[in-house]
Design a protein around this motif. Structure first.
Motif, PDB file in Angstrom:
ATOM      1  N   THR A 267     -26.180 -50.663  13.582  1.00 43.41           N
ATOM      2  CA  THR A 267     -25.933 -49.826  14.844  1.00 43.41           C
ATOM      3  C   THR A 267     -27.066 -48.215  14.587  1.00 43.41           C
ATOM      4  OG1 THR A 267     -24.104 -51.539  15.849  1.00 43.41           O
ATOM      5  CG2 THR A 267     -25.141 -50.126  16.892  1.00 43.41           C
ATOM      6  N   PRO A 268     -26.096 -47.864  14.173  1.00 45.99           N
ATOM      7  CA  PRO A 268     -26.529 -46.909  14.086  1.00 45.99           C
ATOM      8  C   PRO A 268     -27.885 -46.316  13.735  1.00 45.99           C
ATOM      9  CG  PRO A 268     -24.542 -46.686  12.914  1.00 45.99           C
ATOM     10  CD  PRO A 268     -24.568 -47.734  13.705  1.00 45.99           C
ATOM     11  N   LEU A 269     -28.350 -46.771  12.317  1.00 39.97           N
ATOM     12  CA  LEU A 269     -29.120 -47.320  11.666  1.00 39.97           C
ATOM     13  C   LEU A 269     -30.757 -47.947  11.827  1.00 39.97           C
ATOM     14  CD1 LEU A 269     -27.666 -48.143   7.968  1.00 39.97           C
ATOM     15  CD2 LEU A 269     -29.012 -45.509   8.503  1.00 39.97           C
ATOM     16  N   THR A 270     -29.984 -48.440  13.242  1.00 38.50           N
ATOM     17  CA  THR A 270     -31.475 -49.245  13.838  1.00 38.50           C
ATOM     18  C   THR A 270     -31.699 -48.043  14.954  1.00 38.50           C
ATOM     19  OG1 THR A 270     -30.148 -51.688  13.578  1.00 38.50           O
ATOM     20  CG2 THR A 270     -31.278 -50.789  15.543  1.00 38.50           C
ATOM     21  N   VAL A 271     -31.102 -47.336  15.664  1.00 33.48           N
ATOM     22  CA  VAL A 271     -31.227 -46.279  16.439  1.00 33.48           C
ATOM     23  C   VAL A 271     -31.734 -45.169  15.761  1.00 33.48           C
ATOM     24  CG1 VAL A 271     -30.076 -44.805  18.356  1.00 33.48           C
ATOM     25  CG2 VAL A 271     -28.728 -47.373  17.775  1.00 33.48           C
ATOM     26  N   VAL A 272     -31.345 -45.152  14.720  1.00 32.54           N
ATOM     27  CA  VAL A 272     -31.857 -44.079  13.951  1.00 32.54           C
ATOM     28  C   VAL A 272     -33.660 -44.482  13.547  1.00 32.54           C
ATOM     29  CG1 VAL A 272     -32.404 -42.348  11.785  1.00 32.54           C
ATOM     30  CG2 VAL A 272     -30.194 -42.789  12.891  1.00 32.54           C
ATOM     31  N   SER A 273     -33.689 -45.784  12.637  1.00 27.08           N
ATOM     32  CA  SER A 273     -35.020 -46.622  13.030  1.00 27.08           C
ATOM     33  C   SER A 273     -36.066 -46.254  13.966  1.00 27.08           C
ATOM     34  CB  SER A 273     -34.525 -47.695  12.267  1.00 27.08           C
ATOM     35  OG  SER A 273     -36.281 -48.371  11.807  1.00 27.08           O
ATOM     36  N   GLU A 292     -46.222 -37.836   7.049  1.00 22.78           N
ATOM     37  CA  GLU A 292     -45.827 -38.366   5.539  1.00 22.78           C
ATOM     38  C   GLU A 292     -44.036 -38.508   5.603  1.00 22.78           C
ATOM     39  OE1 GLU A 292     -45.911 -38.426   0.693  1.00 22.78           O
ATOM     40  OE2 GLU A 292     -47.198 -37.117   1.851  1.00 22.78           O
ATOM     41  N   ALA A 293     -42.908 -37.453   5.390  1.00 27.50           N
ATOM     42  CA  ALA A 293     -41.843 -37.701   5.783  1.00 27.50           C
ATOM     43  C   ALA A 293     -41.472 -38.577   6.379  1.00 27.50           C
ATOM     44  CB  ALA A 293     -41.070 -35.819   6.191  1.00 27.50           C
ATOM     45  N   LEU A 294     -41.674 -38.373   8.021  1.00 27.69           N
ATOM     46  CA  LEU A 294     -40.673 -40.080   8.815  1.00 27.69           C
ATOM     47  C   LEU A 294     -41.475 -40.965   8.448  1.00 27.69           C
ATOM     48  CD1 LEU A 294     -42.143 -37.771  12.242  1.00 27.69           C
ATOM     49  CD2 LEU A 294     -39.408 -37.793  10.603  1.00 27.69           C
ATOM     50  N   GLU A 295     -42.864 -40.928   8.135  1.00 24.94           N
ATOM     51  CA  GLU A 295     -42.683 -42.304   7.882  1.00 24.94           C
ATOM     52  C   GLU A 295     -41.794 -42.665   6.861  1.00 24.94           C
ATOM     53  OE1 GLU A 295     -46.880 -42.445   6.469  1.00 24.94           O
ATOM     54  OE2 GLU A 295     -47.911 -42.884   8.640  1.00 24.94           O
ATOM     55  N   THR A 296     -41.876 -42.149   5.043  1.00 24.13           N
ATOM     56  CA  THR A 296     -40.881 -42.202   4.664  1.00 24.13           C
ATOM     57  C   THR A 296     -39.240 -42.250   4.252  1.00 24.13           C
ATOM     58  OG1 THR A 296     -42.303 -41.326   2.724  1.00 24.13           O
ATOM     59  CG2 THR A 296     -39.541 -41.464   2.190  1.00 24.13           C
ATOM     60  N   ALA A 297     -39.263 -42.183   5.266  1.00 29.65           N
ATOM     61  CA  ALA A 297     -37.655 -41.578   6.666  1.00 29.65           C
ATOM     62  C   ALA A 297     -37.451 -43.219   6.977  1.00 29.65           C
ATOM     63  CB  ALA A 297     -36.932 -40.485   7.268  1.00 29.65           C
ATOM     64  N   SER A 298     -38.305 -44.054   8.086  1.00 30.57           N
ATOM     65  CA  SER A 298     -38.253 -44.868   8.759  1.00 30.57           C
ATOM     66  C   SER A 298     -38.277 -45.770   8.134  1.00 30.57           C
ATOM     67  CB  SER A 298     -39.464 -45.119   9.394  1.00 30.57           C
ATOM     68  OG  SER A 298     -39.395 -46.115  10.124  1.00 30.57           O
ATOM     69  N   SER A 299     -39.163 -45.516   6.406  1.00 31.84           N
ATOM     70  CA  SER A 299     -39.183 -46.710   5.601  1.00 31.84           C
ATOM     71  C   SER A 299     -37.826 -47.165   4.987  1.00 31.84           C
ATOM     72  CB  SER A 299     -40.300 -46.521   4.622  1.00 31.84           C
ATOM     73  OG  SER A 299     -40.478 -47.624   4.109  1.00 31.84           O
ATOM     74  N   GLU A 300     -37.069 -45.945   4.280  1.00 34.45           N
ATOM     75  CA  GLU A 300     -35.965 -46.033   3.815  1.00 34.45           C
ATOM     76  C   GLU A 300     -34.669 -46.827   4.586  1.00 34.45           C
ATOM     77  OE1 GLU A 300     -34.659 -45.390   0.813  1.00 34.45           O
ATOM     78  OE2 GLU A 300     -37.609 -45.910   0.161  1.00 34.45           O
ATOM     79  N   ALA A 301     -34.745 -46.365   6.044  1.00 33.34           N
ATOM     80  CA  ALA A 301     -34.388 -46.798   7.356  1.00 33.34           C
ATOM     81  C   ALA A 301     -34.379 -48.307   7.056  1.00 33.34           C
ATOM     82  CB  ALA A 301     -34.282 -46.172   8.658  1.00 33.34           C
ATOM     83  N   GLU A 302     -35.367 -48.977   7.509  1.00 28.00           N
ATOM     84  CA  GLU A 302     -35.987 -50.122   7.589  1.00 28.00           C
ATOM     85  C   GLU A 302     -35.436 -50.922   6.343  1.00 28.00           C
ATOM     86  OE1 GLU A 302     -36.686 -51.966  10.148  1.00 28.00           O
ATOM     87  OE2 GLU A 302     -37.217 -50.350  11.418  1.00 28.00           O
ATOM     88  N   ARG A 303     -35.499 -50.091   5.087  1.00 33.04           N
ATOM     89  CA  ARG A 303     -34.335 -51.317   3.963  1.00 33.04           C
ATOM     90  C   ARG A 303     -33.100 -51.157   4.098  1.00 33.04           C
ATOM     91  NH1 ARG A 303     -33.352 -48.845  -1.044  1.00 33.04           N
ATOM     92  NH2 ARG A 303     -33.023 -50.303  -2.545  1.00 33.04           N
ATOM     93  N   THR A 304     -32.494 -49.786   4.537  1.00 38.32           N
ATOM     94  CA  THR A 304     -31.374 -50.005   4.728  1.00 38.32           C
ATOM     95  C   THR A 304     -30.706 -50.734   5.582  1.00 38.32           C
ATOM     96  OG1 THR A 304     -31.157 -47.712   3.581  1.00 38.32           O
ATOM     97  CG2 THR A 304     -28.680 -48.516   5.027  1.00 38.32           C
ATOM     98  N   ILE A 305     -31.202 -51.431   6.675  1.00 39.47           N
ATOM     99  CA  ILE A 305     -31.308 -51.724   7.541  1.00 39.47           C
ATOM    100  C   ILE A 305     -30.845 -53.346   7.009  1.00 39.47           C
ATOM    101  CG2 ILE A 305     -31.476 -52.821  10.431  1.00 39.47           C
ATOM    102  CD1 ILE A 305     -32.193 -50.561  10.507  1.00 39.47           C
TER     103      ILE A 305
END
Length: 473
Positions: A267-273, A292-305
């Motif tokens: 749930t928190p990771l979905t909010v962050v993503s 680029e930093a935000l895209e990397t963070a978003s990609s890793e968040a999606e992968r973790t979810i």
């Protein structure tokens, strides 16, 4: 014609080195050695008694003969007295003769004169001074030679030949019978030992059969019950039962922990993503580095979810809480739909369908997840120029779906483990192409949950084929 020699398999070799075989061979060997020692001792004792008896008789004749010659020579001539002494002591089994200093025959038993028995005995020159058993002309003779001295005069050599063939033959027959009996007893004893050891090891065998098919899901259900087992084996079984119970509790705690953590973090990771993606969409004033930093963070968040979702799916399956909405699914239509869903992939995906419709009972959404995971896996490990093939066929009462690629392939040593969680054939390559390492594990769980089976055939640098079989409806 070529003869091909077959070598024993690992399973056969393992039987040869089993505890049952070792105990049987060891105890049988010790028993055989003991029995052989007893038989050998009996034979040696019998031989000693037989030979010693005849040797004593030979020594008695050798000691008595000179005094008999002296007594007879007082009444007749020395030569006649010697002959009378020989005739008196001779019998069918005992032959006597006297040779003078020049080797001439002075007197001999009547049987020797007539040539009835003991041929060639008088011609022997190496007769020992002490009684000795020799085999001559297929008969056993106890031979002895001694000096003949009468009234202080050396008359020559006195020879004794005692025929003990009958006794020796009887002894050899008894010895052969003992050996035959010993062999039969050894065989029966070995069979009895093997039977006893096999029964004695039955508790260990039952314990091995009980624990052979233990899996993480059945740890808490295993009950090791042994009746009439030795106390040491019962103690081992109790220790193993305690260990399995502890492992079951630890495994259950671990699964519960993974499920709880996955659920709490998703749930928190979905909010962050969501916030990251919203920022990227609305952030018109972001610099290239910030974007680029935000895209990397978003990609890793999606992968973790996705990783957490996969872990939750596996946890549900293990706990029996993964439900399937089973319905009749036409695989021809489903694979056609899958082909349209993967159009955006860089690697082309082609399907091969039979003329007749192939129907199974399954969960349509779960089947989509299975095929998309396999296609996604094939794309990651294939060359972009080689197409992925989805092939459907029906063999008897089974639907056969194959996902084929012409990629890097999987070494044989890794093929049995690729369905394990987080297992990667090439860690470096897997990190570069992404993925959670749970895709194939989830595929196997879903397929088996719908009463199907999955297997893999692969060769390095030639490609991989995943085959899924479902019973047709």
């Amino acid at each position: 014609m070529f003869l091909i020699k077959s070598f024993p398999s690992v399973k056969q070799l393992s039987h040869l080195t089993s505890l049952r075989v070792r105990l049987t061979v060891g105890i049988a060997a010790m028993s055989i050695l003991g029995l052989s020692g007893v038989v050998t001792g009996i034979c040696w004792q019998m031989q000693s008694i037989l030979v010693v008896t005849h040797k004593n008789n030979t020594r008695y004749i050798a000691g008595r003969f000179p005094s008999d010659v002296e007594i007879y020579s007082d009444m007749v001539s020395l030569e006649e007295g010697t002959q009378r002494a020989i005739d008196n002591l001779s019998n069918p089994q005992t032959l006597l003769w006297v040779k003078g200093p020049q080797g001439e025959i002075l007197a001999q038993s009547e049987a020797l004169k007539m040539g009835m028995r003991g041929k060639n005995l008088v011609s022997l020159t190496d007769i020992p001074l002490q009684p000795e058993l020799q085999r001559i002309n297929n008969r056993y003779w106890l031979l002895c030679a001694t000096k003949l001295v009468v009234k202080g005069v050396h008359l020559g050599e006195f020879y004794i030949a005692q025929d003990i063939t009958k006794d020796q033959t009887m002894f050899l027959s008894i010895m052969s019978s003992l050996l035959l009996v010993g062999l039969i007893v050894t065989i029966l004893m070995t069979a009895a030992i093997a039977w006893y050891i096999q029964n004695a090891l039955q508790p260990l065998k039952r314990m091995s059969q009980t624990t052979k098919d233990i899996s993480p899901e059945t740890l808490g259900k295993v009950q090791i019950e042994l009746e009439n087992a030795p106390s040491e084996v019962k103690e081992l079984a109790q220790t193993l039962q305690t260990t399995l119970t502890d492992l079951s509790h630890a495994w259950e705690d671990q699964r519960q922990l993974v499920s709880n953590i996955s659920h709490e973090l998703r749930t928190p990771l979905t909010v962050v993503s969501g916030y990251l993606q919203s920022t990227l969409r609305r952030g018109n004033n972001l610099t290239d580095i910030q974007r680029e930093a935000l895209e990397t963070a978003s990609s890793e968040a999606e992968r973790t979810i996705q990783l957490l979702q996969d872990l939750l799916d596996l946890a549900r399956a293990e706990n029996g809480r993964m439900y399937f909405h089973l319905e009749t699914v036409v695989l021809n239509e489903l694979l056609t739909e899958i082909e349209g869903m993967v159009d955006q992939y860089p690697t082309p995906v082609k399907i091969s369908l039979p003329d007749q419709l192939v129907k199974i009972k399954g969960d349509k959404n779960r089947l989509k997840q299975v095929f998309l995971n396999l296609v996604d896996n094939a794309v990651k490990y294939s060359h972009s120029s080689e197409p992925i093939l989805l092939k459907l066929s029906q063999e008897k009462q089974q639907a056969n779906i194959q996902v084929c690629d012409r990629g890097v392939g999987i070494p044989l040593t890794h093929q049995t483990r690729i369905f394990e969680r987080f297992y990667r054939v090439d860690e470096a390559r897997s990190r570069n192409i992404g993925g959670t390492g749970l895709g194939l594990s989830i595929v196997k769980t879903l397929v088996e949950g719908m009463e199907g089976t999955i297997k893999v055939i692969s060769q390095p640098n030639q490609g991989t084929t995943f085959t899924i079989l479902f019973p047709v409806s």
